[in-house]
Scaffold this motif. Sequence first.
Motif, short mmCIF file in Angstrom:
data_model
loop_
_atom_site.label_atom_id
_atom_site.label_comp_id
_atom_site.label_asym_id
_atom_site.label_seq_id
_atom_site.Cartn_x
_atom_site.Cartn_y
_atom_site.Cartn_z
N TYR A 378 -34.54 92.31 129.73
CA TYR A 378 -34.22 92.55 128.33
C TYR A 378 -35.32 92.01 127.41
CZ TYR A 378 -29.59 94.27 129.50
OH TYR A 378 -28.55 95.02 129.99
N ARG A 379 -35.93 90.91 127.81
CA ARG A 379 -37.06 90.39 127.04
C ARG A 379 -38.20 91.43 127.03
NH1 ARG A 379 -37.20 84.75 126.11
NH2 ARG A 379 -35.65 83.53 127.28
N ALA A 380 -38.49 91.97 128.22
CA ALA A 380 -39.56 92.97 128.33
C ALA A 380 -39.22 94.23 127.53
CB ALA A 380 -39.80 93.31 129.80
N TYR A 381 -37.95 94.63 127.60
CA TYR A 381 -37.51 95.80 126.84
C TYR A 381 -37.70 95.59 125.35
CZ TYR A 381 -34.11 98.84 124.49
OH TYR A 381 -33.49 99.70 123.62
N ALA A 382 -37.32 94.39 124.86
CA ALA A 382 -37.46 94.07 123.43
C ALA A 382 -38.92 94.12 123.00
CB ALA A 382 -36.86 92.70 123.14
N LYS A 383 -39.79 93.59 123.83
CA LYS A 383 -41.22 93.61 123.51
C LYS A 383 -41.74 95.04 123.49
CE LYS A 383 -45.64 91.61 124.91
NZ LYS A 383 -46.34 90.72 125.87
N ARG A 384 -41.30 95.84 124.47
CA ARG A 384 -41.73 97.24 124.59
C ARG A 384 -41.31 98.06 123.37
NH1 ARG A 384 -39.69 97.49 129.60
NH2 ARG A 384 -37.98 98.88 129.04
N ARG A 385 -40.11 97.80 122.88
CA ARG A 385 -39.54 98.61 121.80
C ARG A 385 -39.83 98.02 120.42
NH1 ARG A 385 -40.05 102.80 123.28
NH2 ARG A 385 -38.88 103.51 121.48
N GLY A 386 -40.52 96.87 120.37
CA GLY A 386 -40.94 96.33 119.08
C GLY A 386 -39.89 95.52 118.34
N PHE A 387 -38.93 94.94 119.06
CA PHE A 387 -37.95 94.05 118.41
C PHE A 387 -38.58 92.68 118.23
CE2 PHE A 387 -35.10 97.15 120.49
CZ PHE A 387 -34.36 97.55 119.38
N GLY A 388 -38.72 92.24 116.97
CA GLY A 388 -39.35 90.96 116.70
C GLY A 388 -38.42 89.78 116.86
N GLU A 389 -37.13 90.05 116.90
CA GLU A 389 -36.13 88.97 117.01
C GLU A 389 -35.03 89.43 117.95
OE1 GLU A 389 -32.78 86.98 114.08
OE2 GLU A 389 -34.79 87.37 113.27
N VAL A 390 -34.69 88.60 118.93
CA VAL A 390 -33.64 88.95 119.89
C VAL A 390 -32.63 87.80 119.98
CG1 VAL A 390 -33.10 89.64 122.24
CG2 VAL A 390 -35.28 90.31 121.23
N SER A 391 -31.37 88.12 119.74
CA SER A 391 -30.28 87.13 119.86
C SER A 391 -29.33 87.60 120.96
CB SER A 391 -29.52 87.00 118.54
OG SER A 391 -30.38 86.58 117.50
N TRP A 392 -28.93 86.68 121.80
CA TRP A 392 -28.00 87.01 122.89
C TRP A 392 -26.66 86.34 122.60
CZ3 TRP A 392 -28.75 85.02 128.63
CH2 TRP A 392 -27.71 85.52 129.42
N VAL A 393 -25.64 87.16 122.32
CA VAL A 393 -24.28 86.66 122.09
C VAL A 393 -23.57 86.63 123.44
CG1 VAL A 393 -22.15 86.93 120.78
CG2 VAL A 393 -24.31 87.75 119.82
N LYS A 394 -23.31 85.42 123.91
CA LYS A 394 -22.75 85.25 125.25
C LYS A 394 -21.23 85.34 125.24
CE LYS A 394 -26.66 82.42 126.72
NZ LYS A 394 -27.10 81.16 127.37
N ALA A 395 -20.69 85.43 126.45
CA ALA A 395 -19.24 85.62 126.60
C ALA A 395 -18.44 84.51 125.94
CB ALA A 395 -18.88 85.74 128.08
N ASP A 396 -18.98 83.27 125.91
CA ASP A 396 -18.23 82.15 125.31
C ASP A 396 -18.41 82.07 123.79
OD1 ASP A 396 -20.83 81.34 125.07
OD2 ASP A 396 -20.61 79.50 126.27
N GLY A 397 -19.13 83.05 123.19
CA GLY A 397 -19.29 83.07 121.75
C GLY A 397 -20.53 82.40 121.23
N THR A 398 -21.25 81.70 122.10
CA THR A 398 -22.50 81.06 121.65
C THR A 398 -23.61 82.11 121.54
OG1 THR A 398 -23.15 80.53 123.92
CG2 THR A 398 -21.89 78.85 122.69
N VAL A 399 -24.61 81.80 120.71
CA VAL A 399 -25.73 82.72 120.48
C VAL A 399 -27.02 82.03 120.87
CG1 VAL A 399 -26.97 84.12 118.79
CG2 VAL A 399 -24.49 83.83 118.59
N ALA A 400 -27.78 82.65 121.77
CA ALA A 400 -29.08 82.13 122.19
C ALA A 400 -30.18 83.04 121.67
CB ALA A 400 -29.15 82.03 123.71
N LYS A 401 -31.26 82.44 121.22
CA LYS A 401 -32.41 83.20 120.76
C LYS A 401 -33.36 83.46 121.94
CE LYS A 401 -31.87 83.47 116.20
NZ LYS A 401 -31.85 84.73 115.46
N LEU A 402 -33.61 84.72 122.23
CA LEU A 402 -34.56 85.07 123.29
C LEU A 402 -35.95 85.34 122.72
CD1 LEU A 402 -32.46 87.46 125.56
CD2 LEU A 402 -32.59 84.97 125.57
N ALA A 403 -36.01 85.67 121.44
CA ALA A 403 -37.30 85.91 120.78
C ALA A 403 -37.10 85.74 119.29
CB ALA A 403 -37.81 87.32 121.10
#
Length: 419
Positions: A378-403
Amino acid sequence: MTSSLLHTPEGVRDIYNGECARKLAVQDRISDVFRLYGYEDIETPTFEYFDIFNKERGSVSSREMFKFFDRDNNTLVLRPDMTPAIARCVGKYFFEETMPVRLCYRERTFINNSSYQGRFKEITQTGVELIGEDASGADAEMIAMVIDALRAAGLAEFQVELGQVDFFRGLTDEAGMDESTCETLRELIENKNFFGVEELLSRREMPRPLKELFLKLPEMFGTLEQLEQVKHMVTNERSRKAVERLEKIQAILEAYGLADYVSYDLGMLSKYQYYTGIIFKAYTYGTGEYIVNGGRYDKLLVQFGKDVPAVGFAIVVDQLMLALSRQKVEVDTERARAMVLYDPEAQDGAVKLALELRKHRKPAALVRKASRIPEEEYRAYAKRRGFGEVSWVKADGTVAKLAGPSAGGGTAGEGGGGV
């Protein structure tokens, strides 16, 4: 069979990813300039009746048009030129208007070039038409808009060459040339074919000073000061007034503070027969073709029932983009996009986060995470498609920044993560 379905016809192409975003951004910048000058948008049909663009209108030749038939056997064409189309609209919708009409557009035109010419058959143009104004100030306004639009697009080095069709026509009238000879001579002069001009003139009787003017036409370019002496060499009123018009335009451009962008070429002519006064083209390095083409066409609208003067131009967006690319001019495609990656169980929280981002005018795409696909993909996909910011909303409700901001450590409650 599948492979053949993926190809486009010769002379057209797909534009996608960052290239498409840059093209749209440049068009938006140019449109902003047009609106700042008081122009309003107009759209015309992609195809029209053949007669709108026939030989009498002075547009492209019939063999260069894409022609087809409707159910009633009327001959239709894909629009090869915007000016006659705008003229038709003005004759239909602005017939009663007695004051100037300012229109701008961004459209595609279609010309069936020969394959050996190596040119696109479909091109994007954005331009303006000023209807109902014959003053030299209107001509200068066109040149000023060209310069401001190209600067807004990101170009720093370019030149606008300005000519005058009436100068040439005054000379041909004085020489008593027929239309066929005029057209042959026009092509020779436009192509700077000195030997061809000399050969054609050698077969005609005319005063020696007039013949010398024709022979000098292909080299009559430079600053206006270099061309002013020509005004004293002509004996017909039409040619003399043509040079005087250029002098007036120069004075107005000096008031705009833009005169340094302009040079003059009395040997500049055009294949479009509807031009009646000034004509101009803009060039820059990185492309062998002009990036702007325009001029005055005072006798075109009368063919659509409204006898008023007009002037306009078109920016060839495809050539402009090529020049920007080769000159390595960066085009800001506005704000970076965000990707909201989420576990299936956290869909509601992901939707809230995406809505919050969009509320603050930040584009956000929702992407459902499949358990079988690792985070790295997903990191590679985000870079490929030009997403400058990536947030991962996990099953427990927490949010992690991947980019993007604070990537790699911070967490937040469901729907959080900041904007």
